[in-house]
Design an enzyme around this catalytic site. Structure first.
Site, short mmCIF file in Angstrom:
data_model
loop_
_atom_site.label_atom_id
_atom_site.label_comp_id
_atom_site.label_asym_id
_atom_site.label_seq_id
_atom_site.Cartn_x
_atom_site.Cartn_y
_atom_site.Cartn_z
N LEU A 1 44.25 55.62 23.01
CA LEU A 1 44.62 54.32 23.59
C LEU A 1 44.69 54.45 25.11
CD1 LEU A 1 45.75 51.54 22.36
CD2 LEU A 1 47.99 52.40 23.04
N HIS A 2 43.98 53.59 25.85
CA HIS A 2 44.16 53.63 27.30
C HIS A 2 43.78 52.33 28.02
CE1 HIS A 2 39.81 54.41 27.27
NE2 HIS A 2 39.81 54.05 28.54
#
Ligand code: UD1
Ligand code: UDP
Length: 353
Positions: free
Chosen positions: A200-201
């Protein structure tokens, strides 16, 4: 021919490693903007992928979009003035890409965009702005897919457009057997196809707190049900986990680890039962490796992966994420949308002109 390539972020090191091997006959100069700088976001890729040390390190680091873009522009401009290259190569859609494209076009340098033509509908996504402007500035638009060529055609961009295939597909093909030697599964006490991989980013998922909580809540619930989950955390996300106080709860039920090198990551991906991600590159890699991908976004620059059923777009809805983690099961359709041999094709186009 004198060629200056500019990289700065993790996926660009991987793309450049694949393409630069084929540019050996040329005077090839590398600029590292320093957008990514931690060892596990930068140095590990140079070491593992044997990318020669950059000729210029701008050490720009993190900051606001304007700060980062402006500092990279200044640094790249200086190098381009000194080196006077015949061609500037930029990759993908980061601030390093945009800043280098602007610096090059203002100096009237010929410029090539690797991974041109990708589009999403939301113009507020930082990467979308970067892509559109970079394409507008480019002389050579190397498109990974037919969709990308068609996207450009809709914007009346047809000159200098080439369907080359995807350089990351080349990178993956070359890396796959080396990746298999990684001992990461043993290190983490995992067995093949018995865990989920999670990354996740994206800003929309980390910096909009409701979205972040909704996703992390789903992951915690999946972890609590007994599923093994591995989460190599991007530094942006690590910061938000700390700020929201969710680190501890998460770490109780899943394996939270630092980001890993490319080979280790491919091993984790290839042996995962599914991947949950908002990464563009990982959506593609999971398609090529035939690992079902649950994308934590409502849109993708890689619609081909959805067309063949390997990717499902779930956004940030907690229940939908949980339900897909347990039930998503692609049919085995595979259209090889990303081709092979993009690096050779790109180099032969550059050399023929
Ligand atoms: C950037 C790209 C994104 C790409 C991603 C690949 C832009 C606008 N975004 O996002 O398109 O998908 O890289 O990973 O260019 N940080 C560290 N150490 C580092 C690098 C970053 O701690 O080595 C932290 C800093 O707090 C920084 C934050 O991560 O502010 C975000 O880094 P940044 O490069 O601005 O954006 P990414 O989220 O990495
Ligand atoms: N990757 C990696 N280590 C990690 C996570 C990802 O080497 O811990 C690789 C992954 O295989 C892919 C690329 O990094 O090739 C994707 O980068 P990222 O998700 O940061 O960016 P995006 O593709 O979304 O721009």
């Amino acid at each position: 021919m004198k060629i200056v390539s500019v990289v700065g972020a993790r996926p660009q090191f991987i793309k450049h490693a694949a393409l630069s091997k084929k540019l050996k006959l040329h005077n090839s100069i590398l600029i590292h903007t320093g957008q990514h700088y931690d060892d596990y976001m930068s140095k590990i890729f140079f070491n593992e992928l044997k990318i020669p040390f950059p000729d210029y390190s701008l050490n720009v680091g993190s900051g606001t979009h304007a700060y980062q873009t402006a500092e990279i522009m200044k640094g790249v401009e200086e190098v381009l003035v000194n080196e006077n290259p015949d061609l500037v190569i930029v990759y993908g859609d980061t601030n390093s890409t945009l800043a280098s494209a602007l610096a090059a076009v203002k100096l009237r340098k010929k410029m090539a965009h690797v991974e041109a033509g990708l589009r999403m509908s939301d113009k507020k996504i930082p990467e979308e702005v970067n892509r559109v402007i970079t394409d507008y500035c480019s002389d050579y638009l190397f498109c990974p897919t037919l969709t990308a060529v068609e996207n450009l055609k809709r914007e009346n961009i047809t000159r200098g457009v080439f369907l080359t295939g995807d350089v990351m597909a080349d990178a993956l093909t070359e890396a796959k057997s080396i990746a298999e030697k990684s001992g990461i599964l043993d290190d983490l006490g995992l067995t093949s196809k018995n865990y989920l991989l999670f990354t996740l980013h994206r800003v929309s998922n980390t910096d909009i707190v409701d979205n972040f909580i909704s996703i992390i809540d789903a992951i915690i619930k999946i972890g609590e049900s007994g599923e093994n989950i591995v989460f190599p955390v991007h530094p942006r996300t690590r910061k938000v986990l700390r700020e929201t106080g969710l680190s501890e709860r998460l770490e109780k039920v899943i394996k939270v680890i630092d980001p890993v090198g490319y080979f280790t990551f491919l091993k984790l991906l290839n042996h995962a039962s599914k991947v949950l991600t908002d990464s563009g590159g990982i959506q593609k890699e999971s398609y090529i490796l035939k690992v079902p991908c649950i994308t934590l976004m409502n849109e993708t620059p890689w619609p081909e992966t959805v067309n063949d059923g390997w990717n499902v777009l779930v956004g940030t809805d907690t229940n939908l994420i949980i339900s897909c983690a347990f039930n998503f099961s692609p049919e085995n359709k595979y259209s090889n949308y990303f081709y092979q041999g993009a690096c050779d094709t790109i180099v032969s186009i550059i050399e023929s002109r």
